[in-house]
Design an enzyme around this catalytic site. Structure first.
Site, PDB file in Angstrom:
ATOM      1  N   CYS A   1     -29.292 -34.746   1.455  1.00 57.29           N
ATOM      2  CA  CYS A   1     -28.290 -33.806   0.953  1.00 57.29           C
ATOM      3  C   CYS A   1     -28.886 -32.437   0.673  1.00 57.29           C
ATOM      4  CB  CYS A   1     -27.635 -34.366  -0.307  1.00 57.29           C
ATOM      5  SG  CYS A   1     -26.390 -33.268  -1.020  1.00 57.29           S
TER       6      CYS A   1
ATOM      7  N   HIS B   1       2.016 -20.409  -8.658  1.00 59.80           N
ATOM      8  CA  HIS B   1       2.517 -19.602  -7.540  1.00 59.80           C
ATOM      9  C   HIS B   1       1.908 -18.213  -7.553  1.00 59.80           C
ATOM     10  CE1 HIS B   1       5.397 -18.396  -4.468  1.00 59.80           C
ATOM     11  NE2 HIS B   1       5.663 -17.309  -5.195  1.00 59.80           N
TER      12      HIS B   1
ATOM     13  N   ALA C   1     -18.250 -37.291  17.373  1.00 59.78           N
ATOM     14  CA  ALA C   1     -16.869 -37.178  16.910  1.00 59.78           C
ATOM     15  C   ALA C   1     -16.743 -37.299  15.405  1.00 59.78           C
ATOM     16  CB  ALA C   1     -16.009 -38.257  17.578  1.00 59.78           C
TER      17      ALA C   1
ATOM     18  N   GLU D   1       0.360 -25.503  -4.475  1.00 58.32           N
ATOM     19  CA  GLU D   1       1.659 -25.765  -5.096  1.00 58.32           C
ATOM     20  C   GLU D   1       2.573 -26.592  -4.183  1.00 58.32           C
ATOM     21  OE1 GLU D   1       4.619 -22.463  -5.353  1.00 58.32           O
ATOM     22  OE2 GLU D   1       3.010 -21.270  -4.458  1.00 58.32           O
TER      23      GLU D   1
ATOM     24  N   LYS E   1     -25.989 -27.183   4.776  1.00 59.51           N
ATOM     25  CA  LYS E   1     -24.768 -27.147   5.604  1.00 59.51           C
ATOM     26  C   LYS E   1     -23.712 -26.257   4.974  1.00 59.51           C
ATOM     27  CE  LYS E   1     -21.630 -29.594   4.637  1.00 59.51           C
ATOM     28  NZ  LYS E   1     -21.391 -30.959   5.032  1.00 59.51           N
TER      29      LYS E   1
ATOM     30  N   CYS F   1     -25.863 -31.748   2.898  1.00 61.33           N
ATOM     31  CA  CYS F   1     -24.761 -31.074   2.212  1.00 61.33           C
ATOM     32  C   CYS F   1     -25.061 -29.629   1.826  1.00 61.33           C
ATOM     33  CB  CYS F   1     -24.392 -31.832   0.939  1.00 61.33           C
ATOM     34  SG  CYS F   1     -24.495 -33.624   1.031  1.00 61.33           S
TER      35      CYS F   1
ATOM     36  N   TYR G   1     -17.879 -36.347  11.211  1.00 62.26           N
ATOM     37  CA  TYR G   1     -17.767 -35.106  10.449  1.00 62.26           C
ATOM     38  C   TYR G   1     -18.970 -34.190  10.640  1.00 62.26           C
ATOM     39  CZ  TYR G   1     -20.933 -36.879   6.799  1.00 62.26           C
ATOM     40  OH  TYR G   1     -22.025 -37.346   6.112  1.00 62.26           O
TER      41      TYR G   1
ATOM     42  N   SER H   1     -30.525 -37.964  -3.875  1.00 61.73           N
ATOM     43  CA  SER H   1     -29.618 -37.784  -5.011  1.00 61.73           C
ATOM     44  C   SER H   1     -29.369 -39.075  -5.774  1.00 61.73           C
ATOM     45  CB  SER H   1     -28.289 -37.200  -4.520  1.00 61.73           C
ATOM     46  OG  SER H   1     -28.497 -35.952  -3.885  1.00 61.73           O
TER      47      SER H   1
END
Length: 533
Positions: free
Chosen positions: A84, A506, A232, A511, A92, A89, A234, A56
């Protein structure tokens, strides 16, 4: 020549990317082109800009430079798109979406849905029941995912061709400071960019050949019934979450007290609770020392430094780190310096403008080891081209306050300082920390006790009398999509008062960030009112 097709093959526990062009081997003695343009007969061709690496960052920089009229070439020996697009990415996220859909099917019974027929009475909140009722074909989504990735490879080829970037197929190697050999042919350039990315590293332990790394995840032809994920970071967290949500008996082994250690404590604590609630087994303080294969059953056992042995795994995936992919570049011939010191992984040393130690040679992305994220490489690549060819003197990518998301289950997002980092940087009296933990309305109608419903957690870290926001963290449903806008606000220097002044949408989870109590009382104007609370 048609674009390369990637064929993934597992070899000795490592994933080998086998480049299979339509008419020639990827590492032939002559340099061919991925974009179909004819080869030049010049013994040595000169470019304004030569980019090594078709990921990329490299593609973005090459196309940007070409848009300014520069004569640009890009060298790649695998499929275009880099980690990626091919084994990162994009595929995945496809698997993450698949896992989220599986979760929603498990939850459908809470909204009155049921399957008509013999299995109408099945409890869809039960993971096993969902698979018995609906079934799941891992191979089907793998084939669809791989076809999508292959289509993206072709899109990259088209984009480069339309940008008039000459694409050279082969392995690049420096033969001098401004000279690169590709397939036995030499090319020179005024400016050379190294953007070759990184690759998974495997630990040196007995039996490691029986394991796969993160790339190998995308080569699996069937879903393992029982899987161990070691790591451990990401990548480990994301892949373990996918396995678990799709129905594998999943075990995550981490070396210390939990996963994602650099992240804010609220996110880590909440994630570990949700892991436990969904049946993902987390093994803390676990360091692997070896892997043993039962030759009769094919099952794998993971041996730990503690003496424990965990048995019966169909797959053991090691996601213990990545290293820059630079060993074949011949950096010694270029004079490019790498980062030294104890524990060095061989990252290329660069300054804030992506300059290496050699004038006219640059590096960015995972080869530099700083903010290893696709959007960061893209930004750095474009800014480098802007400076070199667009007349934008002094511009550079901004590596501060970079937002990022972990596609865990549930997903989490973070931008700015963690609470620990803020306390280290600022005095206690100058900090104001806002937190909230609540049940997303999505889970409202579930007929289970509130304490068993999945939670969303948020944290806002503010500093100074104006309560400038220096850190923002969220975990829960929708966290991946809500972070981008708040990251813009933080980047522009927003305060708690600015968030309070923004009307809430809302009902949404987002929010909560603009209604954190006490609402509307931050800054000097609210000082007297706060004192009365």
């Amino acid at each position: 020549m048609r674009p390369l097709l990637n064929r993934l093959r597992l070899q000795t526990g490592r994933l080998a990317l086998m480049a299979v062009p339509a008419t020639a081997a990827a590492h032939s003695s002559s340099s061919s082109k991925l974009d179909g343009t004819p080869e030049t007969s010049d013994p040595k061709q000169h470019f304004d800009y030569l980019v090594i690496g078709g990921g990329s960052g490299g593609v973005a920089s090459a196309r940007r430079a070409a848009s300014y009229g520069a004569k640009v070439a890009l060298v790649e020996y695998k499929a275009l798109g880099g980690t990626c697009v091919n084994v990162g990415c994009v595929p995945k996220k496809v698997m993450f979406n698949t896992a989220v859909l599986a979760e929603q099917m498990q939850e459908a019974g809470n909204f009155g849905f049921y399957r008509k027929g013999p299995l109408a009475e099945v409890n869809t909140h039960d993971k096993k029941a969902v698979h018995e009722t609906f079934g799941f074909d891992w191979k089907a989504i793998k084939d669809a995912r791989d076809a999508y990735v292959h289509r993206l490879n072709g899109i990259y080829t088209t984009l480069l061709r339309n940008s008039k970037v000459e694409v050279l197929e082969g392995m690049a190697r420096f033969t001098g400071p401004k000279t690169v050999s590709v397939g036995g042919k030499e090319y020179t350039a005024d400016h050379i960019l190294i953007a070759t990315g990184g690759k998974p590293v495997m630990p040196q332990i007995p039996g490691v050949d029986h394991c796969i790394h993160s790339d190998g995840f995308f080569a699996l032809e069937e879903m393992p019934k029982r899987v161990a994920v070691v790591g451990a970071g990401y990548i480990a967290v994301e892949l373990a979450g996918i396995f678990n949500s799709l129905g594998s008996d999943t075990n995550l082994f981490v070396r210390y007290d939990g996963p994602l250690r650099p992240f804010d404590g609220l996110l880590r604590e909440t994630l570990m609770k949700e892991m436990a609630a969904t049946g993902l087994q987390l093994h803390k303080n676990s360091t692997p020392t070896g892997v043993v294969k039962d030759e009769k059953t094919g099952k794998l056992s993971l041996c730990l430094a503690s003496g424990e042995v965990h048995e019966g795994f169909d797959v053991i995936l090691l996601a213990v780190g990545r290293v820059p992919e630079t060993e074949a570049l011949g950096l010694a011939s270029s004079g490019v310096a790498i980062v030294g010191g104890q524990g060095s992984k061989g990252y290329i040393k660069v300054d804030a403008h992506q300059n290496t130690s050699v004038p006219g040679v640059y590096a960015l992305g995972d080869v530099c080891g700083k903010v290893e994220l696709t959007p960061m490489a893209i930004a750095a690549g474009r800014r480098l081209a802007d400076r070199l060819f667009g007349g934008m003197e002094g511009v550079k990518a901004d590596y501060n306050d970079v937002p990022t998301v972990v596609f865990s289950h549930p997903p989490l997002g973070t931008v700015g300082l963690t609470e620990a980092e803020a306390r280290e940087k600022y005095e206690e009296k100058d900090l104001k920390i806002y937190t909230s933990r609540f049940v997303n309305l999505f889970y409202g109608p579930w007929t289970v006790p509130p304490e068993k419903k999945p939670k969303t957690a948020m944290k806002l870290i503010c500093v100074g009398p104006e309560e400038k926001v220096v850190g923002l963290h969220v975990i829960g449903m929708g966290a991946d999509e809500m972070l981008q806008g708040f990251a813009v606000a933080l980047k522009k220097g927003c305060t708690k008062a600015d968030l309070d002044a923004t009307l809430a949408i809302h009902p949404t989870a987002a929010e909560e960030f603009v209604t954190l109590a006490p609402w509307g009382l931050s800054g000097k104007k609210g000082e007297k009112a706060r004192a009365k609370l």
